[in-house]
Design an enzyme around this catalytic site. Structure first.
Site, mmCIF file in Angstrom:
data_model
loop_
_atom_site.group_PDB
_atom_site.id
_atom_site.type_symbol
_atom_site.label_atom_id
_atom_site.label_comp_id
_atom_site.label_asym_id
_atom_site.label_seq_id
_atom_site.Cartn_x
_atom_site.Cartn_y
_atom_site.Cartn_z
ATOM 1 C CD GLU A 320 -3.373 0.620 2.129
ATOM 2 O OE1 GLU A 320 -4.306 0.318 1.421
ATOM 3 O OE2 GLU A 320 -3.263 0.878 3.084
ATOM 4 C CG HIS A 349 7.448 -29.737 2.850
ATOM 5 N ND1 HIS A 349 8.126 -30.638 2.818
ATOM 6 C CD2 HIS A 349 7.581 -29.283 3.668
ATOM 7 C CE1 HIS A 349 8.696 -30.524 3.576
ATOM 8 N NE2 HIS A 349 9.154 -30.127 4.275
ATOM 9 C CE LYS A 453 -11.527 2.399 1.087
ATOM 10 N NZ LYS A 453 -11.305 3.048 1.365
#
Ligand code: F6P
Length: 525
Positions: A320, A349, A453
């Site tokens: 950000e 793994h 938004k």
């Protein structure tokens, strides 16, 4: 090999008081990189000095950037700010001590047993990381999080709390006080309490900017307590503000230890020459590996379960802050560094196969913790413990990657303690700031997140209009007819909205093939 040993020793950084070591010897760089970046790093230090002194380091929002003052209030540019930091910290300690001791109770006079923390982004990631790293077992208050507007996620938390909802302290954290996900969480939790005949304000605490919508609500309803998030603290650098300190203190974590570790690291990251400054060394490595364009991803691998949320926390701090379209001069740059990771040796793994043999588009940050912790020194093989395995696997992976031209740096911490965690947070906050100076961007705003938004808000408004229209008519609509009636250029947004409403039996029905939306007949149900 001799060269590598010399390089290891000459670049090794160690902070004796913190017991921190940084090894950048497995990052490939040349003398000319050092020469080229030295003046830029000098300028980055000057920028940082100005920032700490109270310059408007976030020009787009005309804001000071003051998270460093939180751990050393003497650095704050005015007596008022200093006083606000100190009194907030005292109030947090006092409040948390009262809750932990049982002298501050629920409205029914019961001791608080749990803490439900509502927040998102910087208002959740730091508290989540720190809880996982440092919460004692059993903690005085067990922490739970709602960091999304997912009804199912919330229901799971509710089910786990069960009857302890009556003794749960609800912390609502939002700097802006207007983030919809957090607001929704608050409304849902409030509904749970009301349904159970409990008094929400008497169990609620707000952590928010002064005068925000949330703050005003908490005042109007007389919530149990309010703590400020200062204007000059950004969400992703708020772990050592009330956002992180309050939940930590409630869980019995030593917040003074976290602050003092951070303060020591803050001092260590302002020194010259840059070769003796761990945050500058990190910024230098990020720059040379990714050629100042973020072309290599940062894979974060702490070999310690307690630190497994560090990469998630760091993802926001780095991405950000650095993921920006324009530099400070207005040039289009599309900067950033992608961050991912979980923990070693577990990830060996999973995806380490690709790191060793696949596309070479990353560098690894190994985090080693010297003290094993736990209470077992069982020899799983003669002379070898589980902790020895963890250590050996880290070193082995570092070596195997380097042999295959894959770079890494390694941070070594003495332990996972409040001091080390505070120092780790401070180290990365500073490194992000220095790197931002090197590439000339504003690390302290986040204009990009607004687009999503705004789009979500218009979609929700479209949903309301669509529902209204469908319910106003008895005849079914085709998708095209509905789109036309709503003035849409094309119906795709309606596909998403209607499918979701129908799946949740929210008063509409779709007849037709769900794979061929133009075949749909949509009507009220
Ligand atoms: O949308 C991004 C963001 O603003 C982050 O920067 C911030 O940490 C998060 O949302 C939460 O914001 P707030 O604390 O204001 O609710």
């Amino acid at each position: 090999m001799q060269d590598l040993w010399q390089r290891y020793q000459s670049w090794l950084y160690h902070h004796p008081e913190l017991g921190f070591t940084l090894d950048i010897s497995r990052i490939r760089f040349s003398d000319s990189d050092v020469t080229a970046l030295t003046p830029k790093l000098g300028q980055a230090l000057l920028d940082m000095q100005a920032l700490v002194a109270g310059a408007i380091a976030n020009p787009d929002e005309q804001r000071m950037v003051g998270h460093y003052w939180l751990r050393d209030p003497q650095l704050a540019p005015t007596p008022d700010i200093r006083q606000a930091i100190e009194s907030t910290r005292e109030r947090i300690e006092d409040f948390a001590a009262q809750v932990r001791s049982g002298s501050l109770t629920t409205p029914r006079g019961e001791r608080f047993t749990d803490l439900l923390w509502l927040g998102i982004g910087g208002s959740a990631l730091g508290p989540q990381f720190v809880a996982e790293a440092l919460a004692p077992y059993p903690p005085p208050l067990r922490i739970w999080f709602i960091d999304n507007t997912d009804p199912d996620g919330m229901a799971r938390v509710k089910a786990q709390l069960g009857s302890r909802l009556a003794t749960t302290l609800v912390g609502v954290a939002s700097k802006s006080g207007g983030t919809p996900e957090t607001r929704n969480g608050m409304l849902e939790v409030r509904h749970w309490l009301t349904e159970a005949g409990l008094d929400f304000p008497g169990q609620a605490v707000a952590v928010t900017g002064e005068g925000s919508r949330l703050d005003r609500q908490a005042v109007a309803e007389n919530w149990l307590a309010r703590f400020p998030v200062f204007d000059w603290v950004g969400g992703r650098t708020s772990e050592l503000s009330a956002v992180g300190l309050l939940p930590a203190a409630l869980q019995g974590i030593d917040i003074q230890g976290m602050l003092s570790g951070a303060a020591l690291m803050d001092q260590a990251t302002m020194v010259e020459p840059w070769q003796r400054n761990p945050a500058m060394l990190l910024a230098f490595c990020w720059y040379v590996t990714g050629q100042g364009r973020g072309s290599k991803d940062m894979v974060v691998l702490p070999y310690k379960d307690r630190l497994q949320l560090f990469s998630r926390y760091l993802q926001q701090l780095v991405m950000e802050s650095l993921g920006k379209s324009h530099d400070l001069k207005g040039n289009l740059v599309h900067q950033g560094i992608a961050v991912y990771g979980n923990k070693g040796s577990t990830d060996q793994h999973a995806y380490v196969q690709q790191l060793r043999d696949g596309i070479n588009n990353f560098f690894v940050t190994f985090i080693e913790v010297l003290q094993d912790g736990g209470d077992s020194q069982l020899e799983v093989e003669p002379g070898i413990t589980s902790g020895d395995y963890l250590s050996g696997l880290l070193q082995g992976t570092r070596q195997a990657l380097y042999e295959n031209q894959r770079d890494s740096l390694t941070l070594t911490l003495p332990d996972v303690s409040p001091r080390s965690v505070g120092a780790l947070i401070a180290l990365y906050e500073r490194a992000v700031g220095f790197y931002a100076s090197l590439i000339g961007i504003n690390a302290y705003h986040q204009p990009g997140v607004e687009a999503g938004k705004k789009a979500a808000a218009s979609i929700l408004s479209l949903q309301t209009q669509a529902m209204h229209l469908i319910h106003s008519q008895a005849q079914p609509f085709t998708l095209e007819a509905l789109a036309e009636a709503l003035g849409l250029e094309q119906p795709e947004p309606l596909v998403w909205i209607l499918r979701h409403l129908a799946a949740n039996r929210r008063g509409i029905r779709i007849d037709g093939d769900w794979g061929i939306p133009s075949s749909w007949k949509i009507q009220r149900d």
